[in-house]
Design a protein around this motif. Structure first.
Motif, PDB file in Angstrom:
ATOM      1  N   THR A   1      -1.453  -5.324   9.306  1.00 13.45           N
ATOM      2  CA  THR A   1      -1.913  -3.931   9.244  1.00 13.45           C
ATOM      3  C   THR A   1      -2.157  -3.521   7.791  1.00 13.45           C
ATOM      4  O   THR A   1      -3.161  -2.884   7.481  1.00 13.45           O
ATOM      5  CB  THR A   1      -0.866  -2.994   9.881  1.00 13.45           C
ATOM      6  N   ALA A   2      -1.239  -3.914   6.911  1.00 14.16           N
ATOM      7  CA  ALA A   2      -1.381  -3.551   5.495  1.00 14.16           C
ATOM      8  C   ALA A   2      -2.641  -4.181   4.898  1.00 14.16           C
ATOM      9  O   ALA A   2      -3.326  -3.575   4.079  1.00 14.16           O
ATOM     10  CB  ALA A   2      -0.151  -3.977   4.711  1.00 14.16           C
ATOM     11  N   ILE A   3      -2.965  -5.399   5.345  1.00  8.54           N
ATOM     12  CA  ILE A   3      -4.181  -6.046   4.849  1.00  8.54           C
ATOM     13  C   ILE A   3      -5.403  -5.244   5.311  1.00  8.54           C
ATOM     14  O   ILE A   3      -6.289  -4.926   4.526  1.00  8.54           O
ATOM     15  CB  ILE A   3      -4.276  -7.503   5.342  1.00  8.54           C
TER      16      ILE A   3
ATOM     17  N   VAL B   1       2.043  -3.406  -0.574  1.00 11.55           N
ATOM     18  CA  VAL B   1       2.800  -3.719   0.643  1.00 11.55           C
ATOM     19  C   VAL B   1       2.549  -5.170   1.065  1.00 11.55           C
ATOM     20  O   VAL B   1       3.483  -5.886   1.444  1.00 11.55           O
ATOM     21  CB  VAL B   1       2.427  -2.739   1.779  1.00 11.55           C
TER      22      VAL B   1
ATOM     23  N   GLU C   1       5.881   5.279  -0.828  1.00 14.04           N
ATOM     24  CA  GLU C   1       7.238   4.725  -0.788  1.00 14.04           C
ATOM     25  C   GLU C   1       7.252   3.330  -1.414  1.00 14.04           C
ATOM     26  O   GLU C   1       6.229   2.650  -1.421  1.00 14.04           O
ATOM     27  CB  GLU C   1       7.707   4.622   0.668  1.00 14.04           C
TER      28      GLU C   1
ATOM     29  N   SER D   1       3.692   1.746  -1.941  1.00 18.72           N
ATOM     30  CA  SER D   1       2.593   1.717  -0.987  1.00 18.72           C
ATOM     31  C   SER D   1       1.530   2.721  -1.412  1.00 18.72           C
ATOM     32  O   SER D   1       1.835   3.832  -1.817  1.00 18.72           O
ATOM     33  CB  SER D   1       3.106   2.084   0.399  1.00 18.72           C
ATOM     34  N   LEU D   2       0.266   2.306  -1.328  1.00 22.35           N
ATOM     35  CA  LEU D   2      -0.808   3.214  -1.702  1.00 22.35           C
ATOM     36  C   LEU D   2      -1.020   4.274  -0.628  1.00 22.35           C
ATOM     37  O   LEU D   2      -1.675   5.267  -0.855  1.00 22.35           O
ATOM     38  CB  LEU D   2      -2.109   2.427  -1.910  1.00 22.35           C
ATOM     39  N   ARG D   3      -0.467   4.058   0.548  1.00 24.39           N
ATOM     40  CA  ARG D   3      -0.691   4.997   1.647  1.00 24.39           C
ATOM     41  C   ARG D   3       0.520   5.844   2.002  1.00 24.39           C
ATOM     42  O   ARG D   3       0.430   6.692   2.874  1.00 24.39           O
ATOM     43  CB  ARG D   3      -1.156   4.250   2.889  1.00 24.39           C
TER      44      ARG D   3
ATOM     45  N   MET E   1      -4.625   8.716  -0.982  1.00 25.48           N
ATOM     46  CA  MET E   1      -5.947   8.352  -0.490  1.00 25.48           C
ATOM     47  C   MET E   1      -6.871   9.567  -0.375  1.00 25.48           C
ATOM     48  O   MET E   1      -8.081   9.436  -0.377  1.00 25.48           O
ATOM     49  CB  MET E   1      -5.817   7.694   0.885  1.00 25.48           C
TER      50      MET E   1
ATOM     51  N   LEU F   1       9.533  -0.380   2.577  1.00 30.75           N
ATOM     52  CA  LEU F   1       8.743  -0.331   3.809  1.00 30.75           C
ATOM     53  C   LEU F   1       8.852  -1.653   4.565  1.00 30.75           C
ATOM     54  O   LEU F   1       9.018  -1.679   5.782  1.00 30.75           O
ATOM     55  CB  LEU F   1       7.266  -0.082   3.482  1.00 30.75           C
TER      56      LEU F   1
ATOM     57  N   GLN G   1       1.241   4.867   7.932  1.00 32.01           N
ATOM     58  CA  GLN G   1       2.192   4.557   6.856  1.00 32.01           C
ATOM     59  C   GLN G   1       2.928   5.819   6.447  1.00 32.01           C
ATOM     60  O   GLN G   1       4.016   5.764   5.921  1.00 32.01           O
ATOM     61  CB  GLN G   1       1.461   4.003   5.629  1.00 32.01           C
TER      62      GLN G   1
ATOM     63  N   PHE H   1       3.162  -6.062  10.531  1.00 32.50           N
ATOM     64  CA  PHE H   1       3.145  -5.073   9.451  1.00 32.50           C
ATOM     65  C   PHE H   1       2.233  -5.530   8.312  1.00 32.50           C
ATOM     66  O   PHE H   1       1.452  -4.754   7.763  1.00 32.50           O
ATOM     67  CB  PHE H   1       4.580  -4.897   8.945  1.00 32.50           C
TER      68      PHE H   1
ATOM     69  N   MET I   1      -1.726  11.340   1.733  1.00 32.56           N
ATOM     70  CA  MET I   1      -1.468   9.922   1.496  1.00 32.56           C
ATOM     71  C   MET I   1      -2.211   9.022   2.472  1.00 32.56           C
ATOM     72  O   MET I   1      -2.998   8.193   2.086  1.00 32.56           O
ATOM     73  CB  MET I   1       0.038   9.642   1.569  1.00 32.56           C
TER      74      MET I   1
ATOM     75  N   GLU J   1      -5.520  -2.204   5.993  1.00 28.81           N
ATOM     76  CA  GLU J   1      -5.552  -0.893   5.345  1.00 28.81           C
ATOM     77  C   GLU J   1      -5.648  -1.001   3.826  1.00 28.81           C
ATOM     78  O   GLU J   1      -5.568   0.000   3.133  1.00 28.81           O
ATOM     79  CB  GLU J   1      -4.310  -0.089   5.736  1.00 28.81           C
ATOM     80  N   ARG J   2      -5.766  -2.206   3.343  1.00 28.46           N
ATOM     81  CA  ARG J   2      -5.945  -2.463   1.908  1.00 28.46           C
ATOM     82  C   ARG J   2      -4.779  -1.929   1.082  1.00 28.46           C
ATOM     83  O   ARG J   2      -4.957  -1.413  -0.011  1.00 28.46           O
ATOM     84  CB  ARG J   2      -7.257  -1.829   1.436  1.00 28.46           C
ATOM     85  N   ASP J   3      -3.580  -1.988   1.642  1.00 28.15           N
ATOM     86  CA  ASP J   3      -2.402  -1.509   0.913  1.00 28.15           C
ATOM     87  C   ASP J   3      -1.764  -2.703   0.190  1.00 28.15           C
ATOM     88  O   ASP J   3      -0.799  -3.304   0.658  1.00 28.15           O
ATOM     89  CB  ASP J   3      -1.423  -0.869   1.911  1.00 28.15           C
ATOM     90  N   PHE J   4      -2.328  -3.037  -0.970  1.00 27.48           N
ATOM     91  CA  PHE J   4      -1.972  -4.299  -1.628  1.00 27.48           C
ATOM     92  C   PHE J   4      -0.513  -4.452  -2.031  1.00 27.48           C
ATOM     93  O   PHE J   4       0.066  -5.514  -1.847  1.00 27.48           O
ATOM     94  CB  PHE J   4      -2.888  -4.538  -2.829  1.00 27.48           C
TER      95      PHE J   4
ATOM     96  N   THR K   1       6.960  11.244  -0.238  1.00 31.44           N
ATOM     97  CA  THR K   1       7.594  10.180   0.540  1.00 31.44           C
ATOM     98  C   THR K   1       8.505  10.751   1.623  1.00 31.44           C
ATOM     99  O   THR K   1       8.494  10.291   2.763  1.00 31.44           O
ATOM    100  CB  THR K   1       8.406   9.237  -0.365  1.00 31.44           C
TER     101      THR K   1
END
Lengths: 515, 306
Positions: free
Chosen positions: B264-266, B273, B85, B80-82, A136, B90, A49, B261, A55, B268-271, A188
């Motif tokens: 993948t976000a699921i 997104v 952005e 995004s938590l990762r 993270m 994204l 990401q 996408f 991050m 990676e637990r990027d809620f 970002t």
């Protein structure tokens, strides 16, 4: 990384792969050489990401940015001794100045690829960025209170109390060029277009298509032989193998064992014992698993060697304790562990006051680790023969994760722990410390030993502490069903000279391409 | 007509609001999002509390919902938590890939399905009809990942006509589009056939034939337009599903659309997104259905006046 097994789906997939294998059989596939011109194409399981290490901490991101960004120290795999060794990188030496103060000396004359100098201010900026980004990785440097600039080439890391693994932790403390970091728009902007000082530099990130790196001609260290690397992502493992077949990929990650024979037709298989340990933890605070005899009985009831051999096809390493090869104090001979002995298991249950056996929950994620569902089924079956009746509760990974970290898990729970800096105190505190993320144990002796292991800075003195801790945890307290370490399996172009490490970092700057 | 449009638009907006609320609620179904996020990191309980506060998860649920809603109205679905952005940015980077794939797949499906359906209907009961319908039944029942892997085995590994996976130009698009087209192709062909057969049995077709019109004119001009309504429905629905992300096809070919996408976000637990992706996909689906409703009203005046 997600490998699961659904029988019908798997069957059809293997059938399709078999069909493609039959088509390929008998014709030799010439893999184009990766000479000076063509980049080495690496295909991982997913796209990152962000390429900002504060991050995105996933291995798919780390494998890319660790080729460009550098840290004060680094881990490097010694293939002969088969251990990871901590080496100087941006800093050529470090020492303790006080129990809670480590001094680091930067190599002189180092620069980022945009010309910015690497000095002690950069260390301070990078630490502030790591903590301030709230990404993270923000908890990685929890032990560091501040970075003190001593002179342009010297900085101190002041920790919140003595922390032995401080130098090791700096292998994950990446340096950013302050001016560019701000200009690019912070996390970002930098995460899409990073600049570092490493053996490779960033060329291009075309979203969903490729991420390209090229060798840094001005690199201060040993210059890489492979001049360009292209990273791609392909979640389906059968397609990754097809990419290897067609020469579209030179190196693929996470090859499932059932595709090894298929991949071998055109490529090499490279493996390494991984640092990811799969185990089941007990809730040692509630009955019946609050009784150590019950926990030991379960260990005697499960034949881990048979699971490794028959269900994991030998692609795992049975582990009888909690320490790992290459970590401080690793000495499996000093612990007894648990032999497969269902009769003894029954006796221990009777001794614990359960002559008629026990009923308990078995929570486990499905589709997270290699053949995990089948491993869970085998455990339920084996334990059943010793009077341990598990209620099989397989759930999706995130559900299990939430259950575990909210302290609501009962009975037995399948989980894994991966490495960060390769110090046992880091991994152990997550599980065995009463303030850890998963505090299903509450034991003063374990807390005390762990505190000593964390704070003792003399490596010679840490070894006996680590060994005493492991002996106590494994042979007396027994908080886990001890299982195995996973194997990393890669498919590689036969001309690629490269050895994978137990740590999931590729370090392609040390790789070479024949021809 | 305006009243009809207004009513449909209101319905679309209400549906969108309901979907967004469900998506927001789903986040809480898998458990504590912060605890899930930090699993496997060295974080202790204080980190969990800090992150919960930073992300606003420590506030009462109704407040969190209002924040979500007010953000959503302004096009802000969180970061995004990762990567930090905006989640919507994204996801929107991947929409183009999904639209390309869906357009080509639907074009392939229609180009094959409509002639097949017409020929089958015109010669119903014949060997041609039976063969075509058998083929389309096979097409409809083959698992998509199996088809995808076979396509790779034959056209990428063996014949080397196309790349095995990835993205980067039109040549990467063809295999996933062909794979994705197969099911709607079969379905549409069968539907064109059955609705055309229905129409061809009606009196006005008999009358047209009695007037001595050529068969191609009878089918092409008089029958097809009336048989189009159910076909339009299915085409729109299938297209909507494709726009929502063809998860399996995108996964097999590594095609970087929003389906892959989101998955993948699921993982990676990027809620944020995940939320943004689902909200955007449902938005496109609802918008498409709205357009189809309008098309209905235009195709069949009875609908807009009822």
């Amino acid at each position: 990384m997600n490998r699961h097994r659904t029988s019908r789906r798997e069957f059809l997939r293997l059938a399709a792969v078999g069909a493609s294998g039959a088509l390929v059989a008998g014709r030799s596939i010439a893999q184009p050489a990766t000479g000076g011109g063509r980049p080495l194409v690496v295909v991982q399981t997913a796209w990152p990401q962000s390429l900002d290490p504060t991050m995105d901490t996933n291995v798919n991101a780390g494998n890319i940015y660790a080729h460009m960004l550098e840290s004060p120290a680094q881990y490097r795999y010694d293939a002969r001794e088969k251990v990871m060794k901590l080496e100087p990188r941006l800093c050529d030496k470090w020492e303790t100045r006080a129990p809670d103060r480590w001094r680091f000396h930067l190599r002189p004359g180092l620069k980022f690829t945009n010309g910015e100098e690497i000095n002690a201010e950069v260390a301070r900026f990078s630490m502030d960025t790591l903590k301030g980004n709230k990404g993270m990785a923000s908890s990685y440097m929890n032990h560091v209170k501040e970075v003190v600039v001593v002179d342009p080439l010297t900085f101190d890391l002041v920790t919140d109390g003595p922390y032995a693994a401080t130098p090791a932790s700096t292998a994950f403390f990446f340096f950013f060029p302050p001016k560019y970091y701000a200009e690019s728009g912070g996390k970002t902007g930098f995460g899409r277009k990073p600049i570092g000082s490493g053996p490779y530099k960033f060329v291009e990130w075309q979203d969903g298509v490729h991420i390209k790196l090229e060798a840094n001609p001005a690199y201060w260290g040993a210059k890489p032989q492979i001049q360009a690397i292209t990273f791609r992502a392909q979640p389906e493992s059968a397609t990754r193998v097809a990419l290897l077949d067609t020469g579209e990929a030179d190196l693929i990650t996470a090859l499932p064992p059932e595709l090894i024979d298929r991949a071998k037709r055109t490529a090499d298989i490279r493996t390494a014992r991984g640092f990811r340990r799969v185990f089941c933890f007990f809730n040692a605070n509630v009955a019946p698993t609050d009784n150590p005899l019950v926990r030991k009985a379960i260990n005697h009831a499960v034949d881990v060697d048979a699971i490794v051999k028959n269900i994991l096809g030998g692609h795992a390493y049975a582990a009888k304790g909690i320490n790992k090869p290459g970590y401080i104090g690793y000495a499996p001979d000093k612990i007894t562990g648990y032999k497969y002995d269902p009769e003894l298991a029954k006796k221990l249950l009777t001794q614990a006051g359960y002559p008629n056996g026990i009923d308990l929950d078995y929570n486990h994620p499905v589709g997270r680790w290699l053949n995990d569902k089948d491993v869970a089924a085998a455990i339920v079956d084996m334990a059943g023969k010793a009077g341990i009746r598990f209620k099989d509760k397989g759930v999706e990974f995130n559900t299990a994760s939430s259950l575990y970290s909210t302290q609501k898990a009962t009975g037995m729970n399948m989980w894994s722990v991966g490495p960060l800096w390769l110090d046992p105190s880091f991994e152990w505190q997550v599980h065995f410390w009463s303030k850890g993320l998963y505090h299903y144990t509450n034991n003063a002796k374990m807390d005390e030993l762990l505190d000593r292991l964390r704070t003792e800075v003399d490596p010679a003195k840490r070894i006996p502490i680590a060994q005493e801790f492991e002996k106590y945890v494994v042979d007396e307290y027994c908080p886990w069903l001890f299982l195995y370490d996973e194997e990393h399996i890669y498919g590689a172009n036969k001309k690629l000279q490269w050895t994978p490490s137990p740590f999931e970092r590729m370090d392609l700057q040390y790789a070479t391409m024949a021809g | 007509m305006w009243r009809y449009i207004r009513r449909r638009l209101l319905l679309a907006v209400l549906t969108f609001w309901a979907v967004s609320t469900i998506v927001w609620g789903l986040l809480y179904l898998t458990g504590d999002p912060v605890a899930i996020l930090l699993a496997g990191t060295p974080a202790g309980s204080t980190d969990v509390e800090q992150l919960r506060h930073a992300l606003g998860f420590d506030q009462p649920l109704p407040i969190q919902y209002l924040h979500f809603l007010s953000g959503a109205v302004q096009g802000d679905l969180g970061n995004s938590l990762r990567s930090g952005e905006p989640a919507l940015l994204l996801v929107s980077r991947r929409v183009g890939f999904t639209v390309q794939l869906a357009l080509l797949a639907m074009t392939l499906a229609l180009v094959v399905a409509i002639p097949v359906g017409i020929v089958s209907a015109m010669f119903r009961g014949s060997l041609t009809d039976r063969t075509l319908m058998l083929l389309s039944m096979v097409g409809q029942s083959m698992p998509i990942f199996w088809v995808g892997l076979l396509m790779i085995a034959v056209f990428a590994v063996e014949l080397r006509w196309f790349p095995a996976g990835g993205a980067g130009g039109i040549k990467y698009l063809f295999l996933p589009a062909a794979t994705l087209a197969l099911y709607p192709m079969a379905r549409i062909a069968r539907l064109v056939r059955s609705s055309l057969v229905d129409v061809l049995n009606q009196d006005y077709i008999l009358a047209a034939r009695a007037r001595g019109l050529r068969e191609s004119l009878v089918v092409g001009k008089h029958a097809l337009k009336n048989a189009a309504l159910p076909v339009v429905t299915i085409v729109a629905l299938q297209f909507g599903y494709m726009l929502g992300g063809a998860v399996i096809t995108e996964t097999i070919f590594g095609w970087p659309g929003i389906g892959l996408f989101t998955v993948t976000a699921i993982h990676e637990r990027d809620f944020p997104v995940v939320q943004a992706a689902v909200v955007l996909a449902s938005g496109m689906f609802i918008a498409l259905n709205f357009l189809v409703d309008l098309l209905y009203g235009w195709l069949d005046p009875r609908i807009r006046f009822s």
